[in-house]
Design a protein around this motif. Structure first.
Motif, PDB file in Angstrom:
ATOM      1  N   GLU A   1     -30.229  -1.075  50.022  1.00 18.59           N
ATOM      2  CA  GLU A   1     -29.004  -1.903  50.760  1.00 18.59           C
ATOM      3  C   GLU A   1     -29.313  -2.851  52.068  1.00 18.59           C
ATOM      4  N   ASN A   2     -29.299  -3.692  52.065  1.00 20.68           N
ATOM      5  CA  ASN A   2     -28.942  -4.789  53.398  1.00 20.68           C
ATOM      6  C   ASN A   2     -28.655  -5.360  54.049  1.00 20.68           C
ATOM      7  N   VAL A   3     -28.928  -5.733  55.377  1.00 24.16           N
ATOM      8  CA  VAL A   3     -28.323  -7.606  56.050  1.00 24.16           C
ATOM      9  C   VAL A   3     -29.652  -7.955  56.545  1.00 24.16           C
TER      10      VAL A   3
ATOM     11  N   ILE B   1     -34.485  -8.351  45.611  1.00 23.24           N
ATOM     12  CA  ILE B   1     -36.298  -8.004  46.364  1.00 23.24           C
ATOM     13  C   ILE B   1     -36.338  -8.552  44.961  1.00 23.24           C
ATOM     14  N   LEU B   2     -37.723  -9.142  45.910  1.00 27.24           N
ATOM     15  CA  LEU B   2     -39.122  -9.994  43.984  1.00 27.24           C
ATOM     16  C   LEU B   2     -40.257  -8.688  44.476  1.00 27.24           C
ATOM     17  N   ASN B   3     -40.624  -8.024  45.356  1.00 25.26           N
ATOM     18  CA  ASN B   3     -41.375  -7.605  45.296  1.00 25.26           C
ATOM     19  C   ASN B   3     -40.940  -6.109  46.205  1.00 25.26           C
ATOM     20  N   THR B   4     -40.881  -5.246  44.782  1.00 20.90           N
ATOM     21  CA  THR B   4     -40.026  -4.130  45.171  1.00 20.90           C
ATOM     22  C   THR B   4     -40.807  -2.872  46.297  1.00 20.90           C
TER      23      THR B   4
ATOM     24  N   VAL C   1     -38.736 -11.613  57.687  1.00 23.81           N
ATOM     25  CA  VAL C   1     -38.761 -11.593  55.632  1.00 23.81           C
ATOM     26  C   VAL C   1     -38.688 -13.143  55.530  1.00 23.81           C
ATOM     27  N   GLY C   2     -39.424 -13.504  54.572  1.00 24.20           N
ATOM     28  CA  GLY C   2     -39.268 -14.790  54.035  1.00 24.20           C
ATOM     29  C   GLY C   2     -38.170 -13.923  52.613  1.00 24.20           C
ATOM     30  N   VAL C   3     -37.559 -15.590  52.617  1.00 22.40           N
ATOM     31  CA  VAL C   3     -36.267 -15.805  51.064  1.00 22.40           C
ATOM     32  C   VAL C   3     -36.692 -16.433  50.160  1.00 22.40           C
ATOM     33  N   LEU C   4     -36.483 -16.516  48.871  1.00 19.57           N
ATOM     34  CA  LEU C   4     -36.963 -17.280  48.423  1.00 19.57           C
ATOM     35  C   LEU C   4     -35.755 -17.894  48.096  1.00 19.57           C
TER      36      LEU C   4
ATOM     37  N   ALA D   1     -33.505 -20.286  45.258  1.00 18.00           N
ATOM     38  CA  ALA D   1     -33.089 -20.952  44.456  1.00 18.00           C
ATOM     39  C   ALA D   1     -31.190 -21.310  43.223  1.00 18.00           C
ATOM     40  N   GLY D   2     -31.126 -22.222  44.306  1.00 18.81           N
ATOM     41  CA  GLY D   2     -29.623 -22.940  44.025  1.00 18.81           C
ATOM     42  C   GLY D   2     -28.940 -21.461  44.769  1.00 18.81           C
ATOM     43  N   ALA D   3     -28.087 -20.772  43.893  1.00 16.44           N
ATOM     44  CA  ALA D   3     -27.405 -19.597  44.669  1.00 16.44           C
ATOM     45  C   ALA D   3     -28.234 -18.792  44.290  1.00 16.44           C
ATOM     46  N   SER D   4     -28.922 -18.394  44.609  1.00 21.59           N
ATOM     47  CA  SER D   4     -29.465 -17.707  44.422  1.00 21.59           C
ATOM     48  C   SER D   4     -30.551 -16.401  45.391  1.00 21.59           C
ATOM     49  N   TRP D   5     -30.871 -15.747  45.956  1.00 21.39           N
ATOM     50  CA  TRP D   5     -31.650 -15.554  47.722  1.00 21.39           C
ATOM     51  C   TRP D   5     -31.802 -14.538  47.459  1.00 21.39           C
ATOM     52  N   CYS D   6     -33.642 -14.319  47.348  1.00 21.63           N
ATOM     53  CA  CYS D   6     -34.235 -13.047  47.491  1.00 21.63           C
ATOM     54  C   CYS D   6     -35.015 -13.201  48.468  1.00 21.63           C
TER      55      CYS D   6
END
Length: 227
Positions: free
Chosen positions: A34-36, A49-52, A64-67, A69-74
């Motif tokens: 869980e994160n903020v 998280i893409l890289n678990t 951190v880098g954040v990808l 894609a539309g409404a998705s933020w990873c």
């Protein structure tokens, strides 16, 4: 999602629907992920998280880098800047292991290194590592030895394993029940937590637990994996 005003965050969406942003970890739970994450002044809660594997390394303050894609933020992963202490700690924090082959007699009832294996590694900001060790034992009737891991970290802070590998735990040898020397061995490990981040030296100590002679340990192994 936190923040009263997300206009800055979403005012310039990626033209093609795919984009990249940078954020700073504000809160991170290493057990649940869980994160903020603060991005451009807005705090987003529980990004995926893409890289678990990064979930074992992240801590408040990391960039951190954040990808997007539309409404998705990873979260893609942590940005590690070469030449910084964080980079040095991460690179030097892989699995470390050492072994001492051959027999060593144990004569003292006090824990000591007794020529045992030593491992030095960097503990990450998570403050956790998995420590495992193994040893063979040569025991006469009524003899016993015990082994434990003792570590020293930054500023002289110490840690010792609560798990003890002992001949008397593996097999009870009572005087008069067996003749000659008994050879046996075992292995054990545990999670070390609450360690101060930085360089730590782990040592496999041993002592005589029982008997009038000098029991021996052999082929001792010690492994430390920062998490």
């Amino acid at each position: 999602m936190r923040g009263d005003d997300l206009v800055t965050l979403f005012s310039a969406p990626p033209a093609a629907g795919i984009g990249y942003r940078q954020g700073v970890v504000v809160e991170w739970n290493p057990d649940t992920a869980e994160n903020v994450i603060d991005i451009a002044g807005a705090q987003l809660e529980n990004l995926s998280i893409l890289n678990t594997s990064e979930s074992l390394l992240l801590a408040p303050g990391d960039v951190v880098g954040v990808l997007t894609a539309g409404a998705s933020w990873c979260i893609l992963g942590r940005l590690t800047i070469p030449g910084t202490p964080q980079a040095a700690a991460t690179i030097g924090a892989g699995l470390k292991a050492a072994a001492v082959i051959g027999n060593t007699s144990i004569s003292s009832a006090n824990y000591a290194l007794n020529g045992g294996p030593t491992v030095t590694t960097n503990i990450l900001r998570t403050g956790r590592a998995y420590v495992s060790f193994a040893s063979g034992m040569d025991l006469d009737v009524g003899e016993a030895v015990a082994l434990v891991v003792v570590a020293t970290g930054p500023g002289g802070v110490t840690w010792s394993s609560s798990t003890v590998l002992s001949g008397s735990n593996l097999l009870t040898v009572s005087s008069g029940t067996l003749g000659g020397t008994l050879s046996l061995g075992g292995s054990t490990g545990e999670l070390a937590a609450g360690l101060v981040p930085g360089s730590w030296t782990f040592e496999l100590h041993s002592r005589k637990n029982a008997g009038t002679g000098n029991p021996a340990v052999y082929d001792r192994n010690l492994s430390v994996m920062p998490l």
